[in-house]
Design a protein around this motif. Structure first.
Motif, mmCIF file in Angstrom:
data_model
loop_
_atom_site.group_PDB
_atom_site.id
_atom_site.type_symbol
_atom_site.label_atom_id
_atom_site.label_comp_id
_atom_site.label_asym_id
_atom_site.label_seq_id
_atom_site.Cartn_x
_atom_site.Cartn_y
_atom_site.Cartn_z
ATOM 1 N N GLY A 27 -66.901 -92.866 -8.476
ATOM 2 C CA GLY A 27 -66.670 -92.632 -7.532
ATOM 3 C C GLY A 27 -66.533 -91.137 -7.399
ATOM 4 O O GLY A 27 -65.733 -90.734 -8.113
ATOM 5 N N THR A 141 -59.780 -90.314 -9.850
ATOM 6 C CA THR A 141 -60.951 -90.941 -8.178
ATOM 7 C C THR A 141 -59.575 -90.703 -7.304
ATOM 8 O O THR A 141 -58.207 -90.360 -7.128
ATOM 9 N N ILE A 142 -60.286 -90.652 -6.234
ATOM 10 C CA ILE A 142 -59.694 -90.455 -4.717
ATOM 11 C C ILE A 142 -58.495 -91.411 -3.955
ATOM 12 O O ILE A 142 -57.422 -91.115 -3.333
ATOM 13 N N ASP A 143 -58.799 -92.334 -5.575
ATOM 14 C CA ASP A 143 -57.842 -93.478 -4.703
ATOM 15 C C ASP A 143 -55.966 -93.759 -5.528
ATOM 16 O O ASP A 143 -55.808 -94.581 -5.117
ATOM 17 N N MET A 185 -59.943 -94.905 3.017
ATOM 18 C CA MET A 185 -60.351 -94.844 1.917
ATOM 19 C C MET A 185 -59.441 -96.115 0.701
ATOM 20 O O MET A 185 -58.260 -95.697 1.238
ATOM 21 N N GLY A 186 -59.818 -96.873 0.169
ATOM 22 C CA GLY A 186 -59.517 -97.719 -1.037
ATOM 23 C C GLY A 186 -59.338 -98.839 -0.657
ATOM 24 O O GLY A 186 -58.907 -98.943 0.036
ATOM 25 N N ARG A 187 -60.835 -99.592 -1.316
ATOM 26 C CA ARG A 187 -61.398 -100.769 -1.101
ATOM 27 C C ARG A 187 -60.216 -101.934 -1.765
ATOM 28 O O ARG A 187 -59.765 -102.443 -1.404
ATOM 29 N N GLU A 239 -59.354 -99.326 3.597
ATOM 30 C CA GLU A 239 -60.739 -99.615 3.862
ATOM 31 C C GLU A 239 -60.898 -101.255 3.598
ATOM 32 O O GLU A 239 -61.332 -102.220 4.146
#
Ligand code: ADP
Ligand code: F6P
Length: 336
Positions: A27, A141-143, A185-187, A239
């Motif tokens: 991502g 990563t944005i996570d 977000m954040g699977r 998410e």
């Protein structure tokens, strides 16, 4: 010259890095361009040739390789996304793909590869390292879900984007005295949810790490907050938990309080990087080249206890990260 000395010299020449490749993978994240720019300009300043690989490992396997000059990265530090594009690539997960990727690096004279991405991208880099390509991983990563670092490129921008969006939802939610469930977000990781939950003063945070949330207790809490005079009830839903739309319907039915769902979505991944993301990504990009120039490779750059650090890639990938229970607990206390 003795044969042993001659061999030693030959090994040294073989081991020398002349060309550095750089790619972004997985991502995208705001700040990746700042990192690419720093790799290119530090690399060129130190006398390396720098090549960019477009579309991550996918592009590497397709030989989408370009030379990068200092001017190619002009006017990019303030831009979101990645100028090299990014991709996910199934073939890189196979031994055949990994061997092909290593052979292509050799064919294009790429002695060292800087991989900007998350854990998955680092796993690909680790495979290349085992096949003789010198690698450096930069956490992008944005996570925020990379174990060896307290900071990942893009998280600061993403969390601020989400926070501002949630503030706006809160305004209308308060006016209508509603319950709002907002998906960030954040699977697999709840950092965005946790940080927004605290920063936006949410009543409840739902994260993949705490999957067993009790919806009946949530309904009871919404009613109790209403009785205590709260004008709205904000739920931040990661998410990875999902089901936001249906959850809103179920909560409205159970509480009798109007409930609206908002999914912030991919706007969290874009936008101009914050100052922090620009500065930290630039520092990490430059550090990647410094490490290579000092003969250090197969490392991952991180930020820990207020300092930029580097770890052996195998060590970095074996580390585990846990969401802070303390922060999760205080988020509930701060919402009384
Ligand atoms: P991230 O790097 O953000 O964690 P992904 O998990 O999607 O993102 O991984 C990005 C890419 O890295 C994958 O599409 C794949 O090409 C490569 N990759 C992921 N896991 C592995 C693995 N175990 N071995 C080799 N390559 C991998
Ligand atoms: O980059 C990380 C991330 O944004 C996760 O939070 C999310 O689950 C995933 O990527 C979604 O990726 P995409 O929509 O590109 O498949």
């Amino acid at each position: 010259m003795t044969e042993a000395k001659r061999r030693e010299l030959m090994d040294e020449i073989e081991d020398q890095i002349r060309t550095i490749g750089v790619l972004t993978s997985g991502g995208d994240a705001p700040g990746m361009n700042a990192a690419i720019r720093a790799v290119v300009r530090t690399g060129l300043s130190k006398g390396f040739k720098v090549r960019g690989i477009r579309r991550g490992y996918h592009g590497l396997l397709k030989e989408e390789i370009i030379d990068l000059s200092a001017r190619d990265v002009s006017d990019t530090i303030q831009r979101g996304g990645t100028i090299l594009q990014t991709a996910r690539c199934q073939s890189m997960r196979t031994e055949e793909g990994q061997q092909k990727a290593a052979a292509i690096c050799k064919k294009y004279g790429i002695d060292a590869l800087v991989v900007i991405g998350g854990d998955g991208s680092f796993a690909g880099a680790q495979k290349l390292a085992n096949l003789g390509v010198k690698v450096i991983g930069l956490p992008g990563t944005i996570d925020l879900d990379i174990a060896c670092t307290d900071y990942t490129i893009g998280f600061d921008t993403a969390v601020n984007t989400a926070m501002e969006a949630i503030d706006k939802v809160r305004d209308t939610s308060t006016s209508h005295e509603r319950c709002s469930i907002i998906e960030v977000m954040g699977r697999d990781a709840g950092y965005l949810a946790l940080w927004c939950g605290i920063a936006n003063g949410a009543e409840r945070i739902l994260m993949p790490e705490e999957h067993d949330y009790d919806e009946a207790a949530l309904v009871e809490d919404i009613m109790e907050c209403k009785r205590r005079g709260k004008k709205n009830y904000i739920i931040i839903n990661a998410e990875g938990i999902g089901d936001t739309m249906n959850m809103a319907k179920r909560l409205e039915e159970a509480t009798g309080i109007e409930t609206r769902a908002t999914i912030i979505g991919h706007m969290q991944r874009g936008g101009s990087p914050t100052c922090k993301d620009r500065v930290y990504a630039s520092t990490m990009g430059a550090m990647a080249v410094e490490l290579l120039a000092n003969g250090k490779y197969n490392r991952v750059v991180g930020y820990s206890n207020g300092e930029f650090v580097d770890y052996d890639i195998n060590e970095a990938l074996s580390m585990k990260k846990h969401i802070s229970n303390f922060q999760y607990d205080i988020s509930k206390m701060l919402a009384i």
